[in-house]
Design a protein around this motif. Structure first.
Motif, PDB file in Angstrom:
ATOM      1  N   UNK A   1       6.112  29.164  29.905  1.00  0.00           N
ATOM      2  CA  UNK A   1       6.052  30.665  30.140  1.00  0.00           C
ATOM      3  C   UNK A   1       6.894  30.871  31.266  1.00  0.00           C
ATOM      4  N   UNK A   2       8.105  31.818  31.264  1.00  0.00           N
ATOM      5  CA  UNK A   2       8.713  32.284  32.366  1.00  0.00           C
ATOM      6  C   UNK A   2       7.738  32.981  33.292  1.00  0.00           C
ATOM      7  N   UNK A   3       8.048  32.558  34.612  1.00  0.00           N
ATOM      8  CA  UNK A   3       7.150  33.291  35.734  1.00  0.00           C
ATOM      9  C   UNK A   3       5.546  32.867  35.465  1.00  0.00           C
ATOM     10  N   UNK A   4       5.289  31.945  34.892  1.00  0.00           N
ATOM     11  CA  UNK A   4       3.872  31.639  34.204  1.00  0.00           C
ATOM     12  C   UNK A   4       3.388  30.600  35.423  1.00  0.00           C
TER      13      UNK A   4
ATOM     14  N   UNK B   1      -2.706  30.147  28.646  1.00  0.00           N
ATOM     15  CA  UNK B   1      -3.461  29.678  29.940  1.00  0.00           C
ATOM     16  C   UNK B   1      -2.270  29.188  30.837  1.00  0.00           C
ATOM     17  N   UNK B   2      -2.141  28.145  31.128  1.00  0.00           N
ATOM     18  CA  UNK B   2      -0.955  27.477  32.088  1.00  0.00           C
ATOM     19  C   UNK B   2       0.491  27.714  31.523  1.00  0.00           C
ATOM     20  N   UNK B   3       0.571  28.299  30.514  1.00  0.00           N
ATOM     21  CA  UNK B   3       1.830  28.726  30.224  1.00  0.00           C
ATOM     22  C   UNK B   3       2.725  27.447  29.723  1.00  0.00           C
ATOM     23  N   UNK B   4       2.388  26.597  28.866  1.00  0.00           N
ATOM     24  CA  UNK B   4       2.948  25.489  28.413  1.00  0.00           C
ATOM     25  C   UNK B   4       2.611  25.389  26.733  1.00  0.00           C
ATOM     26  N   UNK B   5       3.939  24.901  26.156  1.00  0.00           N
ATOM     27  CA  UNK B   5       3.814  24.518  24.856  1.00  0.00           C
ATOM     28  C   UNK B   5       4.390  23.163  24.682  1.00  0.00           C
ATOM     29  N   UNK B   6       3.484  22.192  24.162  1.00  0.00           N
ATOM     30  CA  UNK B   6       3.794  20.640  24.325  1.00  0.00           C
ATOM     31  C   UNK B   6       3.739  20.178  23.106  1.00  0.00           C
TER      32      UNK B   6
ATOM     33  N   UNK C   1       2.784  39.492  23.359  1.00  0.00           N
ATOM     34  CA  UNK C   1       2.210  40.048  24.636  1.00  0.00           C
ATOM     35  C   UNK C   1       2.501  39.128  25.752  1.00  0.00           C
ATOM     36  N   UNK C   2       2.778  37.662  25.422  1.00  0.00           N
ATOM     37  CA  UNK C   2       3.418  36.705  26.423  1.00  0.00           C
ATOM     38  C   UNK C   2       4.934  36.537  26.219  1.00  0.00           C
ATOM     39  N   UNK C   3       5.585  37.414  25.952  1.00  0.00           N
ATOM     40  CA  UNK C   3       6.968  37.261  25.574  1.00  0.00           C
ATOM     41  C   UNK C   3       7.599  38.243  27.000  1.00  0.00           C
ATOM     42  N   UNK C   4       8.037  37.494  27.998  1.00  0.00           N
ATOM     43  CA  UNK C   4       8.549  38.250  29.128  1.00  0.00           C
ATOM     44  C   UNK C   4      10.013  38.746  28.869  1.00  0.00           C
TER      45      UNK C   4
END
Length: 629
Positions: A542-545, A527-532, A370-373
């Motif tokens: 996350x693209x455009x996140x 949330x913020x669109x990061x995987x660390x 669902x968060x795969x632009x």
């Protein structure tokens, strides 16, 4: 619906299975004698010697290029060392093909009836001082112009005399560390890996009412790694039973689960017809640590399911007469996607996962897609066709570029198919009926049969009439909202929600996850669109996140958040604080020696995926995960 190549008749493959099932100890004169030696495991080098019958004249030899199950031309030809071809002690000159690096040409002198081929293959991913995981496709050249089913090999393995071993090959004789196996066709040899080591254990997991043996073969770097708990072992025994209850068939003489438990080998699994080659991401801790065992729980069920889906029944484009012909991978949404779905269901039905574990895993994967632009521009069908480009790809920008999504998104597709069958039939028929119809033919046979997209649609219609062709075409070739990504969950009586508490499954992925599908680290994609990762390096944005719009990018290293030295706790505290005070999160990050502060405008708080029941609807998920009798 895209068309796959035409159906390859099973009769054309019958000779292969006949040789595999009835290999004669007294092999014919044209058998290739293949000896692989591991004289010093600490050096991690295999030594190969082939004696190959030939005729005088021009000869072309192949090194396996397309490895079954890899779906890519990734045979490790670049690792080959010391290639020497000779006859009667005299060297024969060879030349690599100028275009195909896997092909060698030579002239066999007059009067020569056999040649000797010698080379070495280092393998740092599958050997430790105490064990090895041998895959024969790395260890042999074979003759061009002949189907691999017609080329007989007599394999011999030389290893430390104190080591035990497991394989689907039949042993002809053992003398100390020298094991001679019965001759098999080359395609069967490639399909029959060997694990061996100082610490080895073989456990019979055959059901009491079956004469077809199944073995759990374990090898590790220590005795402690092999200490499987009684309830875990019971889960694997249940797996065999539940698979039989699902498919009502088997397609092997005997089956070996080959499981390597090492912290020093690569991670992954590869399917084979009569065995699986599994290297646990939990390594030596798989059985001892609950988080590791949960993440490894679906590994053996997945590869076992491939014995039916992928090995016995195979998309036509993935069957070729040798290992040099290009594979057409359009059918991976069935080969892999359906295997993820059925394999995970078997994981729950056998008790290796609880129903909650299954739901948590599905929720996490559903949220990921669902968060795969990248779904906005790249259809799922292209991830199957482009598989050779995607395996082993970097995690950076994977949400926009897409990866091997036919695995996990394929699971969502097949959940939608299963729940649709249940709804249309008023819960009288299920995808289990399709699986039995599609995979149970010719019980006991392991002559590979192939299928096309039309065959899949026809089998679905035979179970439950509907416009399956339109549905599958729409999912595979659609983009964005054209794909009903969450329809299977919605039809199952559940829905995807987000809370501020990670599931047990997500915690395990973050703490110990390590595979071709995921890495351990802090996942704030939702949330913020990061995987660390755990070192503070950004793996994906996350693209455009929110983080993307602030200017953050993969490979940056986080140094501080809101003025505090970076830790995962500091980042998550900042996300909670921003939800309250509506102030941008200040992230200090370094890249290429330059540090900069990025203001992230995100005020939605922590978000972690879960599934919750929808009151007043049929609970299909509970039915899907219940053990079958």
């Amino acid at each position: 619906m895209k068309r796959w190549p035409s159906l390859v008749g099973a009769a054309a493959l019958a000779a292969s299975a006949a040789c595999a099932a009835h290999a004669d100890t007294n092999a014919p004169a044209n058998v290739v004698a293949l000896t692989v030696t591991l004289p010093n495991p600490a050096q991690k080098v295999f030594y190969v010697h082939e004696t190959m019958p030939v005729a005088p004249g021009k000869l072309t030899l192949y090194y396996p290029k397309y490895i079954p199950g890899d779906h890519a031309p990734d045979g490790p030809i670049g690792a080959m060392m010391g290639l020497e071809i000779s006859a009667g002690g005299r060297r024969i000159a060879w030349q690599r093909d100028p275009v195909d690096m896997f092909t060698f040409h030579l002239d066999v002198p007059a009067g020569v009836g056999s040649i000797d081929i010698r080379f070495q293959i280092p393998d740092t991913d599958r050997i430790t001082p105490n064990l090895m995981d041998l895959t024969w496709d790395h260890m042999a050249l074979y003759r061009a112009g002949e189907p691999t089913r017609d080329q007989l090999f007599r394999p011999t393995l030389e290893m430390p005399a104190t080591w035990g071993y497991g394989t689907a090959l039949e042993t002809d004789a053992r003398d100390g560390g020298r094991i001679r196996f019965k001759p098999v066709p080359f395609n069967t040899l490639v399909d029959s890996p060997v694990i061996a080591g100082q610490y080895f254990r073989q456990i019979d997991v055959t059901p009491a009412d079956s004469s077809v043996h199944r073995w759990l073969d374990l090898v590790g770097d220590s005795e402690a790694a092999l200490q499987i708990k009684p309830e875990q072992l019971e889960g694997y025994r249940n797996l065999v039973v539940q698979a039989q209850n699902l498919f009502h068939s088997h397609h092997y003489a005997n089956y070996h689960f080959l499981l390597t438990l090492s912290d020093h080998t690569s991670v992954g699994g590869l399917e084979h017809h009569q065995s699986s080659d599994d290297r646990a991401r939990g390594g030596s801790h798989m059985f001892a640590d609950p988080e590791h065992f949960m993440l490894d729980g679906s590994l053996l069920p997945h590869e076992y399911t491939h014995s039916w889906n992928g090995k016995f029944m195979r998309p036509a484009g993935l069957w070729q007469p040798d290992f040099e012909q290009p594979e057409i991978a359009d059918g991976l949404w069935v080969y892999e996607g359906l295997t993820v779905y059925l394999g995970d269901a078997l994981t729950a039905r056998s008790g290796l996962w609880s129903a909650q574990d299954w739901r948590d895993a599905l929720a996490y994967r559903a949220a990921t897609f669902a968060h795969r632009p990248g779904r906005e521009w790249r259809p799922l069908s292209d991830t199957t066709r482009a598989v050779q480009l995607l395996y082993g790809g970097d995690l950076g920008w994977v949400n926009w570029r897409r990866g091997t999504d036919f695995y996990r998104e394929g699971q969502l597709l097949w959940l939608a198919v299963d729940t649709k069958i249940r709804a249309l039939s008023h819960d009288k028929r299920t995808l289990d009926d399709f699986a039995q119809r599609f995979f149970s033919k010719d019980d006991g046979s392991y002559v590979t049969q192939t299928y096309t997209s039309d065959d899949v649609v026809a089998a679905l219609n035979a179970v439950q009439p509907w416009d399956w062709a339109k549905f599958l075409h729409g999912w595979m070739d659609g983009v964005g909202d054209e794909v009903p990504l969450l329809s299977g969950i919605e039809q199952s009586g559940w829905k995807l929600v987000y809370t501020d508490t990670p599931s047990r499954y997500q915690n395990a992925v973050e703490n110990v996850g390590k595979s071709e599908f995921s890495a351990s680290g802090v996942d704030e994609t939702f949330s913020v669109g990061l995987f660390i990762n755990h070192d503070g390096n950004i793996m994906d944005v996350l693209w455009q996140g929110p983080a993307f719009k602030a200017g953050l990018a993969p490979e940056m290293k986080l140094q501080a958040v809101d003025g505090h030295a970076y830790t995962s706790r500091v980042l998550r505290d900042a996300i909670v604080r921003a939800q309250k005070d509506k102030q941008p999160i200040q992230i200090l990050a370094e890249m290429d020696g330059i540090s900069r502060t990025y203001a992230v405008d995100y005020f939605g708080g922590l978000r972690y995926p879960h599934l919750v029941r929808v009151a007043g609807t049929p609970d299909y998920l509970s039915e899907i995960l219940a053990a079958k009798h």
